[in-house]
Design an enzyme around this catalytic site. Structure first.
Site, PDB file in Angstrom:
ATOM      1  CE1 TYR A  46      -3.788   2.432  -3.099  1.00 25.80           C
ATOM      2  CE2 TYR A  46      -5.899   0.658  -2.867  1.00 25.80           C
ATOM      3  CZ  TYR A  46      -4.676   1.631  -2.441  1.00 25.80           C
ATOM      4  OH  TYR A  46      -4.304   1.883  -1.057  1.00 25.80           O
TER       5      TYR A  46
ATOM      6  CB  VAL B 286       0.163   0.916  -4.872  1.00 21.50           C
ATOM      7  CG1 VAL B 286      -0.955   2.162  -5.469  1.00 21.50           C
ATOM      8  CG2 VAL B 286       0.067   0.294  -4.914  1.00 21.50           C
ATOM      9  CD  GLU B 287      -2.338   5.916  -0.955  1.00 23.49           C
ATOM     10  OE1 GLU B 287      -2.227   6.316  -2.097  1.00 23.49           O
ATOM     11  OE2 GLU B 287      -3.631   4.806  -0.915  1.00 23.49           O
ATOM     12  CB  THR B 288       3.780   7.259  -0.532  1.00 25.47           C
ATOM     13  OG1 THR B 288       3.978   6.924  -0.062  1.00 25.47           O
ATOM     14  CG2 THR B 288       2.782   8.503  -0.196  1.00 25.47           C
TER      15      THR B 288
ATOM     16  CB  ILE C 172      -1.115   0.056   1.921  1.00 24.01           C
ATOM     17  CG1 ILE C 172      -2.256  -1.276   0.728  1.00 24.01           C
ATOM     18  CG2 ILE C 172      -1.645   0.979   1.370  1.00 24.01           C
ATOM     19  CD1 ILE C 172      -2.871  -1.229   1.670  1.00 24.01           C
TER      20      ILE C 172
END
Length: 187
Positions: free
Chosen positions: A169, A60-62, A57
């Site tokens: 996502y 993918v997020e940052t 996560i």
């Protein structure tokens, strides 16, 4: 030695060195690094959540970059929305955590994100795919999709997720999750 022979010897040495380097190290970790391993390990253990899920996560997020804020206002490594973060801080009983700390301090963000993932995991009976979707689209949306039969909550039917952003996502998080579980067996 002729110039051509020197080039051949150097090429063989380079190939040999590269071969030894690849065989003696987990070279795939160069392409799929996990930063903040200790923090991820600590908080995922505390909140009983899969550390590979937390790492995927974050990737993918940052891509493990701190201080990020999305256009929608999500903050920190795990891109928590401020309202969700405030709710989670209250439920997790983390009174000394502020949104500013959450944005800039990786350990604080990973702790709250891990707590939130654990909460979602309980809510969705450990269904990792539904948890990932709920992390992105919100648990209310995912509950509605499951109740209405729009999506069955399985990885095989991710294509049925009605929000394109969430569908993409979930696919990306699952991809990185699988890469991490293959590469970092002893994490």
């Amino acid at each position: 030695m002729s110039w051509l022979r020197k080039k051949r010897v150097l090429l063989l040495l380079f190939i040999g060195f590269t071969g030894i380097l690849f065989l003696s190290t987990n070279w795939m970790s160069w392409f799929y690094p996990i930063h903040y391993k200790e923090e991820i390990r600590k908080h995922s253990t505390t909140y009983e959540i899969d550390p590979f899920l937390v790492a995927a996560i974050i990737r993918v997020e940052t891509n493990f970059k701190t201080g990020k804020e999305s256009k929608k206002g999500a903050i920190g490594l795990m891109q928590l929305m401020p309202d969700t973060a405030k709710w989670a801080m209250e439920k997790a009983k983390l009174p000394d955590v502020s949104l500013e700390r959450l944005k800039h301090e990786p350990s604080v963000n990973i702790e709250l994100g891990s707590w939130y993932l654990s909460s979602l995991s309980r809510q969705f009976d450990g269904n990792r795919t539904a948890v990932i979707a709920a992390y992105n689209a919100g648990p209310g949306n995912v509950q509605n999709w499951l109740k209405q039969g729009t999506w069955d909550g399985t990885e095989d039917n991710v294509k049925d997720i009605p929000f394109g952003e969430t569908r993409h996502y979930v696919q990306r998080v699952i991809y990185y999750y699988n890469q991490y579980t293959d590469i970092y067996k002893g994490f």
